[in-house]
Design an enzyme around this catalytic site. Sequence first.
Site, PDB file in Angstrom:
ATOM      1  N   ASP B   7     -17.962 -57.740 -55.741  1.00  0.00           N
ATOM      2  CA  ASP B   7     -16.797 -56.845 -55.676  1.00  0.00           C
ATOM      3  C   ASP B   7     -17.092 -55.863 -54.542  1.00  0.00           C
ATOM      4  O   ASP B   7     -17.824 -54.889 -54.729  1.00  0.00           O
ATOM      5  CB  ASP B   7     -16.638 -56.112 -57.017  1.00  0.00           C
ATOM      6  CG  ASP B   7     -15.388 -55.248 -57.051  1.00  0.00           C
ATOM      7  OD1 ASP B   7     -14.476 -55.486 -56.242  1.00  0.00           O
ATOM      8  OD2 ASP B   7     -15.332 -54.329 -57.894  1.00  0.00           O
ATOM      9  N   GLU B  68     -14.258 -60.806 -53.991  1.00  0.00           N
ATOM     10  CA  GLU B  68     -12.884 -60.394 -54.275  1.00  0.00           C
ATOM     11  C   GLU B  68     -12.155 -60.140 -52.963  1.00  0.00           C
ATOM     12  O   GLU B  68     -12.651 -59.432 -52.088  1.00  0.00           O
ATOM     13  CB  GLU B  68     -12.849 -59.136 -55.155  1.00  0.00           C
ATOM     14  CG  GLU B  68     -11.419 -58.810 -55.567  1.00  0.00           C
ATOM     15  CD  GLU B  68     -11.340 -57.928 -56.800  1.00  0.00           C
ATOM     16  OE1 GLU B  68     -11.745 -58.381 -57.889  1.00  0.00           O
ATOM     17  OE2 GLU B  68     -10.877 -56.789 -56.683  1.00  0.00           O
ATOM     18  N   ASP B 141     -17.492 -51.757 -61.516  1.00  0.00           N
ATOM     19  CA  ASP B 141     -17.618 -52.660 -60.362  1.00  0.00           C
ATOM     20  C   ASP B 141     -18.526 -53.845 -60.687  1.00  0.00           C
ATOM     21  O   ASP B 141     -18.334 -54.953 -60.185  1.00  0.00           O
ATOM     22  CB  ASP B 141     -18.190 -51.911 -59.143  1.00  0.00           C
ATOM     23  CG  ASP B 141     -17.476 -50.600 -58.920  1.00  0.00           C
ATOM     24  OD1 ASP B 141     -16.654 -50.534 -57.995  1.00  0.00           O
ATOM     25  OD2 ASP B 141     -17.735 -49.656 -59.684  1.00  0.00           O
TER      26      ASP B 141
END
Lengths: 173, 173
Positions: B7, B68, B141
């Site tokens: 992420d 992501e 996260d």
Amino acid sequence: MRVIGIDPGLTRCGIGIVDGTVGKPPRLVAVGVVRTPAALDVARRLVALEEGLVGWFDEYQPEAVAIERVFAQHNLNSVMDTAQAAGVAALTAARRGLPVAFHTPSEVKAAVTGSGSADKAQVTLMVTRILKLTEAPRPADAADALAIAVTHVWRGSGTNRYAAAVAAAKGKR
Amino acid sequence: MRVIGIDPGLTRCGIGIVDGTVGKPPRLVAVGVVRTPAALDVARRLVALEEGLVGWFDEYQPEAVAIERVFAQHNLNSVMDTAQAAGVAALTAARRGLPVAFHTPSEVKAAVTGSGSADKAQVTLMVTRILKLTEAPRPADAADALAIAVTHVWRGSGTNRYAAAVAAAKGKR
């Protein structure tokens, strides 16, 4: 001071290298682009870009790096690719211990043409004149990279003059 | 297959590593974050991020990388930083010859919660259940990174099953 200007991108990443010092006109050292194959996926293109950039850094040994700051107002997908390319450029520079600055497109246009809303043709024309080139650098990404480098020399020398004045004032105390 | 989910971010880059194969529940290998000092400029933070990522790759030897995908709809400045971080993550992975995939936030949410508009708490809850953890991964996260890795295992195995079926059908001709 030798500055490498980088106009980040995956299809064509513009590279413009100038030598510049306070009170002298900047001088062209080299100009070109790094291209990465559209057939590769983004991650592989970033690796190819890194390899290309390392080649330019190794050959010309710049002392400072100026990268065009990416904005999100245009095509969203290509902006993300461009931002990733800018990240790889910043990484490549910082890994070598070089100072990295980002300049916005309007800062660059204003610095070389006097207008923050100048078009690409005007930027190319002014870069050609400033560097006393016999013909316009091609492609446009390469001319933009030179404009970024010239902007950095001019803005950088401003900062240096200010820093020098502060240092001089401190020395007098 | 060992998948590292990333992420991307400069303040906290989420890292989630899972082992997963078709027909078996994915298993947690490791989870955490790479933090980079806010006091550094962006270029130095990208170098610190690269060093952090290389540490995770070296220690856990993932076979596939899922990142992501960054979208430009939120805060523009932080999105550009995030996109640059994603570029460094993709570069770090591709340089090692690993396959890199990008999944959108809604793909990830849909894969782990069944809804593309799930909130962070729901994603964290489902990741905790899917991986049979005794407590929720922290910070968010890190949980997101695990969700990305789980999504990749599931989507990847779907693709593999399809590819296997196509290959089997061709073999019968």
